[in-house]
Motif scaffolding. Structure first.
Motif, mmCIF file in Angstrom:
data_model
loop_
_atom_site.group_PDB
_atom_site.id
_atom_site.type_symbol
_atom_site.label_atom_id
_atom_site.label_comp_id
_atom_site.label_asym_id
_atom_site.label_seq_id
_atom_site.Cartn_x
_atom_site.Cartn_y
_atom_site.Cartn_z
ATOM 1 N N LYS A 15 8.869 -23.561 21.515
ATOM 2 C CA LYS A 15 8.340 -22.233 21.723
ATOM 3 C C LYS A 15 7.000 -22.166 20.904
ATOM 4 C CE LYS A 15 11.438 -19.849 18.846
ATOM 5 N NZ LYS A 15 12.475 -19.066 18.942
ATOM 6 N N GLU A 16 6.883 -23.043 19.863
ATOM 7 C CA GLU A 16 5.677 -22.788 19.110
ATOM 8 C C GLU A 16 4.351 -23.204 19.888
ATOM 9 O OE1 GLU A 16 8.740 -24.406 17.835
ATOM 10 O OE2 GLU A 16 8.951 -22.478 16.619
ATOM 11 N N ARG A 22 -0.852 -19.087 23.514
ATOM 12 C CA ARG A 22 -1.130 -17.540 23.712
ATOM 13 C C ARG A 22 -2.057 -16.996 22.641
ATOM 14 N NH1 ARG A 22 4.468 -17.564 25.193
ATOM 15 N NH2 ARG A 22 4.969 -16.463 23.391
ATOM 16 N N ALA A 23 -1.948 -17.518 21.563
ATOM 17 C CA ALA A 23 -2.474 -16.808 20.269
ATOM 18 C C ALA A 23 -4.188 -17.453 20.377
ATOM 19 C CB ALA A 23 -2.161 -17.296 18.926
ATOM 20 N N PHE A 62 1.164 -21.323 29.701
ATOM 21 C CA PHE A 62 1.139 -19.980 28.490
ATOM 22 C C PHE A 62 2.856 -19.927 28.390
ATOM 23 C CE2 PHE A 62 -3.173 -19.340 29.742
ATOM 24 C CZ PHE A 62 -3.548 -19.509 28.453
ATOM 25 N N PHE A 63 3.768 -20.009 29.185
ATOM 26 C CA PHE A 63 5.127 -19.455 28.907
ATOM 27 C C PHE A 63 6.124 -20.660 29.231
ATOM 28 C CE2 PHE A 63 2.473 -16.037 30.050
ATOM 29 C CZ PHE A 63 2.958 -14.963 29.329
ATOM 30 N N GLY A 110 8.944 -17.635 23.013
ATOM 31 C CA GLY A 110 8.842 -16.963 21.849
ATOM 32 C C GLY A 110 7.977 -15.451 22.325
ATOM 33 N N VAL A 111 8.368 -15.120 23.324
ATOM 34 C CA VAL A 111 7.845 -13.747 23.816
ATOM 35 C C VAL A 111 8.722 -12.770 23.098
ATOM 36 C CG1 VAL A 111 7.666 -11.976 25.714
ATOM 37 C CG2 VAL A 111 6.682 -14.415 25.924
ATOM 38 N N ALA A 112 8.124 -11.434 22.745
ATOM 39 C CA ALA A 112 8.670 -10.558 21.934
ATOM 40 C C ALA A 112 9.599 -9.681 23.003
ATOM 41 C CB ALA A 112 7.832 -9.569 21.123
#
Ligand code: GLY
Ligand code: MN
Length: 415
Positions: A15-16, A22-23, A62-63, A110-112
């Protein structure tokens, strides 16, 4: 690489990787909300009989989730990332087995936050009401065009002009440069493409039908990955490339062109073009033409490096072809000038190559000129040269194809 216990998910980096990508994207967009749509299942002949599922490449980038029914959202202003979608119900699980929840999926990339799909429209309407910018990429599938048109209250013919150039440029900047873990995936899928080609070469026999070889190649792509990266081109009439017929019997004395590649479970593509004699031995004439193409290919490989414009590599390949054909008496005059003027295009109407990555023509859906050209390199208006998909200066991490060719198209030569 993540170990996945849910069968429906094929492959993910850790996930990193997705958090970092995305960052990097957030750092390139000034403000607003960014939307990423998944591809849906697509029906062949009735609703539940579907083609092989293919995720949108930018969503994969991205995902990492190769599943339909999701919308990824990045709020640039507060930095929050959200995944919209619905949990599977028992009606799905009866047929599909245990499934990840939306919370599982969000965790894997890693999505919130997760939200039901039904909440998306109100979320977007609120953003529109506040005059916030909504960035989206040009949709290329009919169902996603309808979905976006409804979500954003925009007529379908207004989607393309409202697609975000800022987002397109940022995505291209990121996806164009392949990282070490991507190159590892590309290397593997290139090996698979090589196996497709060498198997076809070994199994080629006078009297077989082209379809038998095309099917073998496609089978290898399916066995080692998710399938072909574009429909197999395998033809004794390979001079016209977009002919997908494989019905001819292989004949003594003919050449067979195979243009094909595979797609890995991670979504990365390979693409090679090779031509060889059906009977295993080139005639003198065939060999003379083959050697010119080979020379163009080898010189292109030697020239391509960071800092070199791919346009110059393409022009050199065109010059090698014009020179070789002039020496054989098939072209006349100054071969260098002929190549600059595009006269070689009578025999090679396409460009030398294109970027390769999660798409075989990488990011072509975002607009070819954003991908293959920059502020210093512009697409030529000349026939042949104008078909070059990537002319820009190469950078470390770019992956491009190198596909020179000489084609004898009677109708074109007649003109
Ligand atoms: N090699 C197939 C294509 O570039 O379209
Ligand atoms: Mn290609």
């Amino acid at each position: 690489m993540v170990h996945l216990h849910f069968q429906i998910l094929k492959f993910m980096f850790t996930k990193e990787t997705y958090i970092r990508r995305r960052a990097q994207l957030k750092a390139q967009i000034k403000n607003g909300i960014v939307l990423f749509l998944t591809n849906n299942e697509a029906s062949m002949n009735y609703p539940s009989n579907t083609y092989r599922y293919r995720q949108d490449s930018t969503f994969t980038y991205f995902f990492g989730l190769q599943l339909p029914g999701l919308v990824g959202v990045i709020d640039i202003d507060d930095g929050v990332e959200k995944l919209f979608g619905d949990d599977f119900g028992i009606d799905d699980i009866i047929w599909m087995g245990d499934q990840p929840t939306m919370a599982d999926l969000a965790c894997m990339c890693g999505v919130a936050q997760v939200h039901a799909m039904g909440a998306l429209q109100a979320y977007l309407a609120k953003a529109v009401h506040k005059n916030r910018r909504i960035h989206f990429l040009p949709p290329y599938r009919a169902d996603n065009k309808i979905f976006l048109s409804n979500m954003l209250n925009l007529p379908i013919d207004q989607l393309q002009p409202h697609a975000s150039e800022e987002l397109i440029r940022a995505v291209v900047n990121l996806r164009a440069v392949k990282t070490a873990e991507e190159i590892e995936e590309m290397d593997k899928v290139c090996d698979l493409g090589v196996l497709m080609h060498t198997t076809v070469m070994k199994e080629c026999q006078i009297g077989k039908v082209e379809r038998e070889l095309a099917g073998r190649a496609e089978g290898i792509a399916i066995s080692g990955g998710t399938g072909v990266s574009f429909p197999v081109i395998l033809s004794q009439n390979g001079e016209t490339l977009h002919n997908h017929h494989h019905e001819q019997v292989l004949r003594d004395g003919r050449l067979l062109l195979a243009d094909m590649g595979a797609e890995s479970v991670s979504g990365y593509s390979s693409d090679y073009t090779r031509t060889f004699p059906v009977n295993g031995k080139f005639s003198q004439k065939q060999k003379e033409i083959y050697e010119i193409v080979l020379q163009a290919n080898l010189e292109s490989i030697a020239m391509a490096k960071p800092g070199i414009r791919y346009w110059d590599v393409h022009l050199n390949a065109a010059t090698v072809i014009a020179k070789g054909l002039t020496e054989l008496g098939l072209m006349k005059g100054d071969y260098k000038a002929a190549a600059i003027e595009g006269a070689h295009a009578l025999f090679m109407p396409h460009g030398l190559g294109h970027m390769l990555g999660l798409d075989v023509h990488d990011m072509e859906d975002l607009g070819e000129d954003y991908v293959g050209y920059d502020n210093h390199t512009f697409r030529s208006p000349i026939f042949g040269h104008g078909s070059l998909r990537c002319g820009r200066e190469l950078q470390q991490g770019f992956i491009v194809t190198d596909e020179p060719g000489i084609y004898f198209i009677p109708q074109l030569i007649e003109m």
